[in-house]
Design a protein around this motif. Sequence first.
Motif, PDB file in Angstrom:
ATOM      1  N   VAL A   1       0.810  -1.100   0.051  1.00 26.30           N
ATOM      2  CA  VAL A   1      -0.005   0.002   0.141  1.00 26.30           C
ATOM      3  C   VAL A   1       1.088   1.152  -0.027  1.00 26.30           C
ATOM      4  CG1 VAL A   1      -1.689   1.309   1.166  1.00 26.30           C
ATOM      5  CG2 VAL A   1      -1.970  -1.189   1.190  1.00 26.30           C
ATOM      6  N   GLY A   2       0.816   2.038  -0.954  1.00 22.24           N
ATOM      7  CA  GLY A   2       1.215   3.399  -1.097  1.00 22.24           C
ATOM      8  C   GLY A   2       0.575   4.440  -0.903  1.00 22.24           C
ATOM      9  N   THR A   3       1.172   5.819  -1.101  1.00 21.88           N
ATOM     10  CA  THR A   3       0.586   6.691  -0.780  1.00 21.88           C
ATOM     11  C   THR A   3      -0.508   7.375  -2.014  1.00 21.88           C
ATOM     12  OG1 THR A   3       2.434   8.026  -1.525  1.00 21.88           O
ATOM     13  CG2 THR A   3       2.150   7.941   0.743  1.00 21.88           C
ATOM     14  N   LYS A   4      -0.099   6.598  -2.987  1.00 23.78           N
ATOM     15  CA  LYS A   4      -0.858   6.936  -4.326  1.00 23.78           C
ATOM     16  C   LYS A   4      -1.703   5.597  -4.925  1.00 23.78           C
ATOM     17  CE  LYS A   4       1.940  10.688  -5.872  1.00 23.78           C
ATOM     18  NZ  LYS A   4       2.847  11.221  -6.923  1.00 23.78           N
ATOM     19  N   GLY A   5      -1.561   4.383  -4.283  1.00 20.83           N
ATOM     20  CA  GLY A   5      -2.224   3.149  -4.622  1.00 20.83           C
ATOM     21  C   GLY A   5      -1.675   2.117  -3.985  1.00 20.83           C
ATOM     22  N   THR A   6      -2.541   1.013  -4.456  1.00 21.52           N
ATOM     23  CA  THR A   6      -2.203  -0.349  -3.790  1.00 21.52           C
ATOM     24  C   THR A   6      -1.818  -1.393  -5.015  1.00 21.52           C
ATOM     25  OG1 THR A   6      -3.512  -0.084  -2.019  1.00 21.52           O
ATOM     26  CG2 THR A   6      -2.984  -2.401  -2.402  1.00 21.52           C
ATOM     27  N   ILE A   7      -0.628  -2.301  -4.871  1.00 18.01           N
ATOM     28  CA  ILE A   7      -0.521  -3.415  -5.837  1.00 18.01           C
ATOM     29  C   ILE A   7      -0.361  -4.693  -5.061  1.00 18.01           C
ATOM     30  CG2 ILE A   7       1.938  -3.044  -5.402  1.00 18.01           C
ATOM     31  CD1 ILE A   7       2.349  -3.554  -8.517  1.00 18.01           C
ATOM     32  N   ARG A   8      -0.786  -5.826  -5.602  1.00 15.59           N
ATOM     33  CA  ARG A   8      -0.816  -6.834  -4.938  1.00 15.59           C
ATOM     34  C   ARG A   8      -0.681  -8.004  -5.786  1.00 15.59           C
ATOM     35  NH1 ARG A   8      -5.656  -6.355  -2.846  1.00 15.59           N
ATOM     36  NH2 ARG A   8      -5.111  -5.614  -0.900  1.00 15.59           N
ATOM     37  N   SER A   9      -0.071  -9.221  -5.324  1.00 10.21           N
ATOM     38  CA  SER A   9      -0.095 -10.296  -5.964  1.00 10.21           C
ATOM     39  C   SER A   9      -0.552 -11.591  -5.021  1.00 10.21           C
ATOM     40  CB  SER A   9       1.337 -10.615  -6.562  1.00 10.21           C
ATOM     41  OG  SER A   9       1.696 -11.896  -6.969  1.00 10.21           O
ATOM     42  N   ARG A  10      -0.984 -12.402  -5.597  1.00  8.28           N
ATOM     43  CA  ARG A  10      -1.674 -13.545  -5.072  1.00  8.28           C
ATOM     44  C   ARG A  10      -1.787 -14.825  -5.870  1.00  8.28           C
ATOM     45  NH1 ARG A  10      -5.717 -13.482  -0.976  1.00  8.28           N
ATOM     46  NH2 ARG A  10      -6.192 -11.382  -1.942  1.00  8.28           N
ATOM     47  N   GLY A  11      -1.219 -15.985  -5.138  1.00  6.42           N
ATOM     48  CA  GLY A  11      -1.200 -17.406  -6.091  1.00  6.42           C
ATOM     49  C   GLY A  11      -0.851 -18.425  -4.987  1.00  6.42           C
ATOM     50  N   PRO A  12      -1.117 -19.740  -5.329  1.00  7.99           N
ATOM     51  CA  PRO A  12      -0.967 -20.854  -4.580  1.00  7.99           C
ATOM     52  C   PRO A  12       0.524 -21.127  -4.147  1.00  7.99           C
ATOM     53  CG  PRO A  12      -1.063 -21.470  -6.612  1.00  7.99           C
ATOM     54  CD  PRO A  12      -1.403 -20.021  -6.751  1.00  7.99           C
ATOM     55  N   GLY A  13       1.332 -20.475  -4.660  1.00  5.48           N
ATOM     56  CA  GLY A  13       3.008 -20.738  -4.401  1.00  5.48           C
ATOM     57  C   GLY A  13       3.760 -19.605  -4.769  1.00  5.48           C
ATOM     58  N   LEU A  14       4.992 -19.611  -4.463  1.00  9.14           N
ATOM     59  CA  LEU A  14       5.849 -18.392  -4.901  1.00  9.14           C
ATOM     60  C   LEU A  14       6.399 -18.652  -6.270  1.00  9.14           C
ATOM     61  CD1 LEU A  14       9.100 -20.018  -5.008  1.00  9.14           C
ATOM     62  CD2 LEU A  14       8.745 -19.978  -2.414  1.00  9.14           C
ATOM     63  N   ASN A  15       6.204 -19.862  -6.936  1.00  9.06           N
ATOM     64  CA  ASN A  15       6.401 -19.842  -8.084  1.00  9.06           C
ATOM     65  C   ASN A  15       5.190 -20.041  -9.067  1.00  9.06           C
ATOM     66  OD1 ASN A  15       8.703 -20.432  -9.995  1.00  9.06           O
ATOM     67  ND2 ASN A  15       7.982 -22.434 -10.451  1.00  9.06           N
ATOM     68  N   ASP A  16       4.160 -19.560  -8.585  1.00  7.47           N
ATOM     69  CA  ASP A  16       2.850 -19.595  -9.398  1.00  7.47           C
ATOM     70  C   ASP A  16       2.013 -18.420  -8.874  1.00  7.47           C
ATOM     71  OD1 ASP A  16       0.605 -20.040 -10.913  1.00  7.47           O
ATOM     72  OD2 ASP A  16      -0.002 -21.620  -9.739  1.00  7.47           O
ATOM     73  N   GLN A  17       2.607 -17.067  -9.303  1.00 13.66           N
ATOM     74  CA  GLN A  17       1.790 -15.913  -9.170  1.00 13.66           C
ATOM     75  C   GLN A  17       1.433 -15.207 -10.448  1.00 13.66           C
ATOM     76  OE1 GLN A  17       1.823 -13.981  -5.856  1.00 13.66           O
ATOM     77  NE2 GLN A  17       1.933 -16.061  -5.201  1.00 13.66           N
ATOM     78  N   PRO A  18       0.422 -15.499 -10.898  1.00 12.46           N
ATOM     79  CA  PRO A  18      -0.174 -15.355 -12.434  1.00 12.46           C
ATOM     80  C   PRO A  18      -0.144 -13.992 -12.675  1.00 12.46           C
ATOM     81  CG  PRO A  18      -1.903 -16.256 -11.091  1.00 12.46           C
ATOM     82  CD  PRO A  18      -0.801 -16.263 -10.278  1.00 12.46           C
ATOM     83  N   LEU A  19      -0.544 -13.211 -11.906  1.00 14.27           N
ATOM     84  CA  LEU A  19      -1.048 -11.821 -12.276  1.00 14.27           C
ATOM     85  C   LEU A  19      -0.649 -10.833 -11.266  1.00 14.27           C
ATOM     86  CD1 LEU A  19      -3.958 -11.125 -10.876  1.00 14.27           C
ATOM     87  CD2 LEU A  19      -4.586 -12.505 -12.728  1.00 14.27           C
ATOM     88  N   ILE A  20      -0.675  -9.246 -11.435  1.00 13.39           N
ATOM     89  CA  ILE A  20      -0.657  -8.237 -10.424  1.00 13.39           C
ATOM     90  C   ILE A  20      -2.151  -7.741 -10.455  1.00 13.39           C
ATOM     91  CG2 ILE A  20       0.444  -6.000 -10.574  1.00 13.39           C
ATOM     92  CD1 ILE A  20       2.230  -8.000  -9.282  1.00 13.39           C
ATOM     93  N   GLU A  21      -2.179  -7.051  -9.344  1.00 14.27           N
ATOM     94  CA  GLU A  21      -3.668  -6.386  -9.247  1.00 14.27           C
ATOM     95  C   GLU A  21      -3.029  -4.930  -8.884  1.00 14.27           C
ATOM     96  OE1 GLU A  21      -5.761  -7.933  -6.068  1.00 14.27           O
ATOM     97  OE2 GLU A  21      -6.101 -10.063  -7.010  1.00 14.27           O
ATOM     98  N   LEU A  22      -3.247  -3.774  -9.636  1.00 13.48           N
ATOM     99  CA  LEU A  22      -3.109  -2.730  -9.375  1.00 13.48           C
ATOM    100  C   LEU A  22      -4.183  -1.440  -9.136  1.00 13.48           C
ATOM    101  CD1 LEU A  22      -0.695  -0.526  -9.362  1.00 13.48           C
ATOM    102  CD2 LEU A  22      -1.109  -0.341 -11.694  1.00 13.48           C
ATOM    103  N   TYR A  23      -3.903  -0.800  -8.154  1.00 13.55           N
ATOM    104  CA  TYR A  23      -5.183   0.051  -7.602  1.00 13.55           C
ATOM    105  C   TYR A  23      -4.660   1.313  -7.458  1.00 13.55           C
ATOM    106  CZ  TYR A  23      -7.510  -4.605  -6.672  1.00 13.55           C
ATOM    107  OH  TYR A  23      -8.091  -5.988  -6.845  1.00 13.55           O
ATOM    108  N   VAL A  24      -5.066   2.424  -8.537  1.00 10.81           N
ATOM    109  CA  VAL A  24      -4.623   3.828  -8.294  1.00 10.81           C
ATOM    110  C   VAL A  24      -5.890   4.687  -8.522  1.00 10.81           C
ATOM    111  CG1 VAL A  24      -2.098   3.538  -8.864  1.00 10.81           C
ATOM    112  CG2 VAL A  24      -4.111   3.935 -10.807  1.00 10.81           C
ATOM    113  N   GLU A  25      -5.839   5.785  -8.234  1.00 14.84           N
ATOM    114  CA  GLU A  25      -6.949   6.810  -8.273  1.00 14.84           C
ATOM    115  C   GLU A  25      -7.801   6.956  -9.460  1.00 14.84           C
ATOM    116  OE1 GLU A  25      -7.800  11.716  -7.548  1.00 14.84           O
ATOM    117  OE2 GLU A  25      -5.913  10.684  -6.782  1.00 14.84           O
TER     118      GLU A  25
END
Length: 371
Positions: free
Chosen positions: A277-301
């Motif tokens: 979480v930053g001062t201008k937005g949020t970025i997140r990654s989620r997956g079943p394991g460290l070698n399987d993180q298929p996408l980035i979620e980015l939220y900004v204004e």
Amino acid sequence: MSKENDGYGLSAEKSAKEIKPPKLNYLPRKPKSYNPKIGLIGTGGISDYHLKNYKAFGLKVVAISNRTPSKAAALRDKYYPDAEVYEDYKKLLEREDIEVVDITPHPMDRLPILKEALRSKKHVLSQKPFVLDLKEGEELVKLAKENNVKIAVNQNGRWAPHFSYMREAIDAGIIGRPVSVDFSLQWDQTWITGNPAFENIHHMVLFDFAIHWFDITASFMKKYTPKNVYASVVKYDEQQYSPPALASCIINYEQSQVRMAFNAHTVLGEEDVTTIVGTKGTIRSRGPGLNDQPLIELYVEGGAVKIPLEGSWFENGFKGTMGELLCAIEEDREPLNSAEDNLNSLRLCFGALESANKNKIIVPGKVNKIS
């Protein structure tokens, strides 16, 4: 309760407009024209990933050394059939045509090899953890400068697609200044049961595993100075192996905080989530394991976007560490994963280990070595 208070404690649901994904150079880089001859010293299990990805990246490994030549020959035959095999790594270092060496043995065995390689004026990629004593690390950095060569550390997590994209997003100012970084990992590491190489490491989670996350933290927060660190570990009766399976760590900065939560005994429902979480937005990654993180979620204004990622940690990571060293040599600069930079990661890690051992808050840099 009045109607206006019916939603107390709940945020109003917001629908974000989909935006275009920012174009960030998160994939491993190759030099424009520099492709030197490389020697590999040590053929432990992880070296298979080194050679597999070097070959896929078009790099030239011409020599492999191991105290058991048959192990080196097996890897040679699998990936680089024209490479020479050496039982004595010093013979490899004597070759003037080899400019770069990848040195993979464990820290205590690796230290004298690193020194000899630097004195032989070879550029070096060292396996992680770099050193067990910060003073020894500082001496190696100094030795590299005296011999006009570069030394980098194989902190391959920096080029895991999700971590690399997040780092580039932070550097580009897309989410502003990082305020909180949360790493939450639940994974199954029961495969170490009965393996003394791991069972005998008390801080198997905080040190052998989480060294990557301390390095990622240092990479994300490189503009800021950590104030203190607090860590703890817990072992419980139902564990299958000896080291504590539960660990946590909090790193405080002047105006931000990094939080790590690890459960290395999750036999059902594994998950790995990273949220910044930053001062201008949020970025997140989620997956079943460290070698399987298929996408980035980015939220900004301006809206939000889900960004598919290319590659995986065990592909991009090993290409990235060596590729960055070669680019740095070609461009005559320090690599992103330089040994000098990695000392900042070790200061965080060593502080966390001391904190867990003594149940007290530690200032990073006050603990110079581990036993």
